[in-house]
Design a protein around this motif. Structure first.
Motif, PDB file in Angstrom:
ATOM      1  N   LYS A   1       0.864  -1.195   0.000  1.00  0.00           N
ATOM      2  CA  LYS A   1       0.000   0.000   0.000  1.00  0.00           C
ATOM      3  C   LYS A   1       0.893   1.235   0.000  1.00  0.00           C
ATOM      4  CE  LYS A   1      -1.991  -1.201   3.820  1.00  0.00           C
ATOM      5  NZ  LYS A   1      -2.893  -1.243   5.004  1.00  0.00           N
TER       6      LYS A   1
ATOM      7  N   TYR B   1      -0.952   4.262   4.372  1.00  0.00           N
ATOM      8  CA  TYR B   1      -0.540   3.643   5.638  1.00  0.00           C
ATOM      9  C   TYR B   1      -0.556   4.674   6.774  1.00  0.00           C
ATOM     10  CZ  TYR B   1       2.204   1.190   9.145  1.00  0.00           C
ATOM     11  OH  TYR B   1       2.628   0.595  10.321  1.00  0.00           O
TER      12      TYR B   1
ATOM     13  N   GLU C   1      -2.907   4.497  10.134  1.00  0.00           N
ATOM     14  CA  GLU C   1      -2.320   4.476  11.473  1.00  0.00           C
ATOM     15  C   GLU C   1      -2.833   5.638  12.325  1.00  0.00           C
ATOM     16  OE1 GLU C   1       0.030   2.146  12.989  1.00  0.00           O
ATOM     17  OE2 GLU C   1      -1.057   1.105  11.394  1.00  0.00           O
TER      18      GLU C   1
END
Length: 533
Positions: free
Chosen positions: A470, A475, A479
Motif C-alpha cells: 500500500k 498507511y 495508522e
C-alpha cells in the motif's frame, strides 16, 4: 466637455437641451436619457463629464443612479434638479458628493451659472491630475538619475566620485568628504511570499523608509544603491552636526532586521563597516562583498565587518575526513558518510573555520569521491540527477553550507538506494515504520521520513509500496485513524483536540477521513461505541 441630461419627462429634457446656451459655455456634446437604465448605458459606453439629473424618476431615482456612478468610479460631476424642497433629498445628494442641488422651477441662466462653476472645478481637477502625473514622471527620472549617480558614488573613485558628490549636492543631498559615516552591504536572504513578486525598486523603497526612519532621529540620512534584486549597498551619512557610535548603528540595524522579518517575512543580513572618508567607499564596498561571499554559513542579523577575521583554516579536518571516506564508500556506509559530513560542516561553521574557499574545496572533494563510487556501479551523473532543477542546484551547492548539506543528503540517499540488499531494504522499512509510529501525532511528510532515514523521497515511496502493498500516504492515514479511534472511544478528549493530536489542522477533513476509515463520523462513533457515552 460632454453633458448628459436625465429626466423622465420628455418636455423637461427638451427644454434643457434647447433652452441652455451650450455653445457659449463651451459644451461640445449634449446627450439625453429618459430613465436611469438608459443613462447607465450611455455612461458605460462613452465619456460623460457632467450629469444633469432629475431626482424623482420611476423605477430608479437619480440618487440611486449617482450612487451607481460613484461605486463604478466614473469621473463625472453631478448637478441634481428637483421640484421638491425635501431636506432628505438634499442631504443624500451632498453625502454622495454631488456638485449642486437646484430647486425647480429655475431660470436657464441660473443653471448656466452652475454649469460654469462645475466646469471650472473639472478644469482645476484635471490640471492638478496633469501636474501630479508630470511630477511622477519628473520623480521617476530623478530616481533614474540618482541611481546612476549612486553607481559612481559607490563603485568608482577619483574624478567620477567627486562629480557624483557634486551631483548629489545638486539633488539636495549634502555628503561631506571626511565625516564619520557607515557603509552597509544589505542582503535579503530568502524571498518570502510577501516580497516574492516585488521588484528591486519596491524592496529599495521599503529599506529607505524603515532604515531611514530608524537613523533620522540621530541626525543621519541614508543613500541606498541597488546591486541586484536582493542585494543593496547603504551609506549612512551625517545630515546634522552630531556623532554616534557604531554600537548605536548596530542596534538600529538589528531593529531593522526584526521589523523587516515581522512585516516582510524574510531574513536579512547587514554587513557593516565604518567609513572615515568617501574616498574609501569603493574599497569598503569591495571588502564587504568579500566578507559576504565568505559568509557561506549565511548568518542573519548584523555582521560587524571590522571584527570579521579572515584567518580561517579547517584544511586538516577536511583532509582527515576524505582520507577515511574511501573506506566508508567501499563498505557502502553512505548513512555514516552523510552524518559525518554534515557534522564536520557544523563543526567548522561553529568554530568559525569556514569560508568560501574551504567550502569550495569540500564541495570538490566530496563530488570527486562520490563520482568514484558512481564509476564502481557504472552510474552516470545524469542518473544521479534525474531532474534538471536538481542538477542545476547541485552545480551551485558550494555557495552556502545549507546548500552543501542538501547535496550531501541527496547524493548519499541515492547511493543508499543503489546498494541496498533485500535484507537492508527490510531494515529500511523498519526504520520508516519506527519513524511513523514515533511521529504519529505530527503532520508526517514523505520528505521528513526520507531525510530521517537517509533515503531519496521517491525511493521511500517505491520501497514502501513494494514491501507493504500500500502507499505510504494510505498507511500513515490508517495508522492515524487507529489512534484517533482509540482516543474517540476510550477518552473524554474533545474531537477538536483529538484532531490536533493525530496531526490534522482541519477538523472537517479529519472527520471525512475518520468516517472513510472507521465507517462513522467521530461524534457518532463516540455516541455508539464510546466507553464514556
Amino acid at each position: 466637455m460632454t453633458v448628459l441630461v436625465v429626466d423622465d419627462h420628455i418636455s423637461v429634457v427638451s427644454g434643457l437641451v434647447f433652452g441652455i446656451d451650450w455653445k457659449k459655455l463651451g459644451i461640445t456634446k449634449v446627450l439625453k436619457a429618459y430613465n436611469a437604465s438608459e443613462a447607465k448605458k450611455i455612461i458605460s459606453s462613452q465619456t460623460v463629464d457632467i450629469l444633469l439629473c432629475d431626482i424623482e424618476m420611476p423605477v430608479e431615482d437619480g440618487l440611486s443612479l449617482f450612487n451607481w456612478v460613484k461605486e463604478n468610479n466614473y469621473p463625472l460631476e453631478c448637478i441634481f434638479l428637483t421640484s421638491h424642497a425635501d431636506f432628505i433629498y438634499a442631504k443624500e445628494a451632498l453625502r454622495l458628493g454631488s456638485f449642486d442641488y437646484i430647486l425647480q422651477p429655475v431660470r436657464y441662466e441660473e443653471i448656466e451659472k452652475t454649469l460654469e462653476k462645475v466646469m471650472d472645478k473639472i478644469r482645476i481637477t484635471r490640471k492638478k491630475e496633469e501636474m501630479a502625473y508630470c511630477g511622477d514622471l519628473i520623480q521617476k527620472r530623478k530616481n533614474i538619475f540618482l541611481d546612476a549617480v549612486l553607481q559612481r558614488f559607490f563603485c568608482e573613485s577619483g574624478f567620477s566620485q567627486e562629480q557624483a558628490v557634486q551631483d548629489l549636492k545638486n539633488l539636495g543631498i549634502a555628503v561631506k568628504e571626511t565625516e564619520n559615516s557607515f557603509v552597509i552591504y544589505l542582503q535579503i536572504q530568502k524571498a518570502s511570499p510577501v516580497i516574492r513578486d516585488w521588484d528591486s525598486d519596491l524592496i529599495k523603497y521599503t529599506i529607505e523608509n524603515i532604515l531611514g526612519e530608524l537613523v533620522s532621529g540621530y541626525g543621519y540620512g541614508i543613500l541606498v544603491y541597488t546591486k541586484s534584486v536582493r542585494n543593496f549597498v547603504v551609506y549612512i551619512y551625517k545630515k546634522e552636526p552630531c556623532n554616534i557610535e557604531k554600537e548605536i548603528i548596530c542596534t538600529q540595524l538589528k531593529h531593522f532586521t526584526q521589523i523587516y522579518k515581522e512585516y516582510c517575512g524574510c531574513e536579512t543580513t547587514c554587513y557593516l563597516l565604518s567609513c572615515n572618508s568617501i574616498r574609501e567607499l569603493k574599497s569598503l564596498v569591495d571588502k564587504l562583498e568579500l566578507i559576504k561571499s565568505n559568509d557561506v554559513i549565511r548568518k542573519q542579523g548584523v555582521i560587524d565587518g571590522d571584527l570579521e577575521s579572515q584567518e580561517k583554516s579547517g584544511g586538516e579536518e577536511i583532509k582527515s575526513f576524505f582520507d577515511k571516506m574511501g573506506t566508508l564508500t567501499k563498505n557502502n556506509l553512505y548513512e555514516k558518510i552523510c552524518d559525518d559530513a554534515i557534522a564536520l560542516l557544523d563543526e567548522l561553521s561553529g568554530e568559525k573555520q569556514m569560508n568560501a574557499d574551504i567550502l569550495i574545496r569540500f564541495y570538490q572533494d566530496f563530488l570527486r569521491v562520490m563520482y568514484l563510487s558512481a564509476d564502481k556501479y557504472g552510474i552516470s551523473s545524469s542518473e544521479i540527477f534525474e531532474e534538471d532543477t536538481e542538477r542545476e542546484r547541485s552545480l551551485k551547492a558550494y555557495a552556502s553550507v545549507e546548500e552543501m548539506k542538501w547535496l550531501i543528503k541527496y547524493i548519499t540517499a541515492f547511493f543508499n538506494e543503489k546498494c541496498a540488499s533485500e535484507e537492508k531494504q527490510k531494515t529500511q522499512i523498519d526504520y520508516i515504520l519506527q519513524y511513523i509510529r514515533s511521529n504519529i501525532e505530527s503532520d508526517i511528510r514523505r520528505t521528513d521520513i526520507a531525510e530521517a532515514v537517509h533515503l531519496n523521497p521517491n525511493y521511500v515511496s517505491r520501497l514502501f509500496k513494494n514491501e507493504m502493498g500500500k502507499s505510504l500516504k494510505e498507511y500513515i492515514m490508517e495508522e492515524k485513524m487507529v489512534l484517533a479511534r482509540e482516543l474517540v472511544r476510550n477518552t473524554k478528549l474533545s474531537i477538536s483536540v483529538i484532531t490536533m493530536k493525530v496531526g490534522y489542522n482541519n477538523f472537517s477533513y479529519f472527520a471525512q477521513v475518520y468516517k472513510k476509515i472507521n465507517g462513522l463520523p467521530p461524534v457518532e462513533d463516540r455516541e455508539i461505541n464510546g466507553r464514556h457515552h
